[in-house]
Design a protein around this motif. Sequence first.
Motif, PDB file in Angstrom:
ATOM      1  N   PHE A  15      -1.548   0.530  -5.826  1.00 40.18           N
ATOM      2  CA  PHE A  15      -2.463  -0.036  -4.826  1.00 40.18           C
ATOM      3  C   PHE A  15      -3.723   0.810  -4.727  1.00 40.18           C
ATOM      4  N   GLU A  16      -3.559   2.124  -4.775  1.00 46.48           N
ATOM      5  CA  GLU A  16      -4.726   3.009  -4.755  1.00 46.48           C
ATOM      6  C   GLU A  16      -5.647   2.728  -5.938  1.00 46.48           C
TER       7      GLU A  16
ATOM      8  N   SER B 106       0.797  -1.225   0.000  1.00 46.89           N
ATOM      9  CA  SER B 106       0.000   0.000   0.000  1.00 46.89           C
ATOM     10  C   SER B 106       0.828   1.272   0.000  1.00 46.89           C
TER      11      SER B 106
ATOM     12  N   TYR C 282      -6.151   5.338   5.448  1.00 44.16           N
ATOM     13  CA  TYR C 282      -5.191   4.728   4.526  1.00 44.16           C
ATOM     14  C   TYR C 282      -3.885   4.409   5.265  1.00 44.16           C
TER      15      TYR C 282
ATOM     16  N   ARG D 217       1.985   6.987  -0.451  1.00 43.67           N
ATOM     17  CA  ARG D 217       1.068   5.949  -0.902  1.00 43.67           C
ATOM     18  C   ARG D 217       1.586   5.306  -2.191  1.00 43.67           C
TER      19      ARG D 217
ATOM     20  N   PHE E 273      -2.062   0.830   5.887  1.00 40.77           N
ATOM     21  CA  PHE E 273      -0.647   0.562   5.651  1.00 40.77           C
ATOM     22  C   PHE E 273      -0.009  -0.098   6.866  1.00 40.77           C
TER      23      PHE E 273
ATOM     24  N   THR F  62     -10.637   6.082  -1.971  1.00 43.57           N
ATOM     25  CA  THR F  62      -9.498   6.396  -1.111  1.00 43.57           C
ATOM     26  C   THR F  62      -9.413   7.872  -0.749  1.00 43.57           C
TER      27      THR F  62
END
Length: 358
Positions: free
Chosen positions: A129-130, A103, A148, A125, A152, A140
């Motif tokens: 992954f987003e 992430s 978020y 970030r 992680f 997100t």
Amino acid sequence: MQVTNRLLSFSAAFLFCMGQTVIAQKQLQQQTVTNHINFSTFNHKSDISTGYWFMTLENSMACIQLMDAKNRNTPSFNINFCVPKGDLKSGGDASGFELVRESGSLRFTGGRLGSKESGDFTFSRNNDFENFLQKEGVQTDEGDRYYYFKLFLGDVTKAYVSGLKKEGYSPTLRELGKLGIHQVGLDYIKALSATQYKGLELQMVYKFAIHDVSIAYLNELKAAGYGDLEAGMVKKFAIHNVGIDYINGLSKLGYRNLDPNMLKNFAVHGISLKYIEQLANAGYDNLEPSMLKKFAIHGVSADYIESLKKTGIANPDANTIKKAKIHGVKARDIERAMAQGNDSKSLSHYIRLKIHGK
């Protein structure tokens, strides 16, 4: 003077960090579950993507504290977590290292992987992954920016999200963050699906995990006749340590098949097996559950009952004992009244005297 003040400020912050990290280490050693992340924020507008870090090593574990670099004396956030030292990789800079997950990445600068180090951190970030989350229907850009980062810290992966989907869930970023920080594993969720709690809302799933509601515990409750409890009551049982030994102990003392809410109330008000036995030895066994609860609420102990009986009064019923305690009637009050010419053997008489200030 200004230099001295800055040094004092830094020293205070350093000691604060060290104390918090030691606490985090002790918590990790004491816990029998995998959850060892403490995430506290004091200002929801603070930016947690950058800040100050402090680390100590304990055997193979690295325990790290993250805090606001601008306000070290009164930080707007304070995050403690521990990871295996091997999870921290050199980032190519001799004085830096990083924690990389699917992430995102947490970059540490200004220090090395020593026994006690400190410096600055930056969180980034992972765009891939987003994008994956968004394709899975997970937005997100929710209002709370912290979820978020929690995701992680909990090492939520693509496989984890896909696993939730297979179990019929459509998690939000908030739910993923909470599942991650409380380290609710897929195995646990799958195991829950094999019980009567299949399809339990994720909000309750992580509450089960927070309060250590294991599959074994659910099976024990079922064996004890409490297999059809609502999820909220299971959580309350776990919070108040209503275990199988307590339930079986109550059964042996005559309190079988208690209403779940009454059983929970017994635990809430500290009605131990020893307390019930002590009351029985004082002559008050087989009390109705509601009366036993009232005894506990008002602090009616076996010692209190024995002190009243030593005054020579006739054995009162349980309700009168309760009233005496509520109105603050003590053995010395009865003895003083008797010395003044009261020859009644009724506890109710002395309750009336107490009420009227005599």
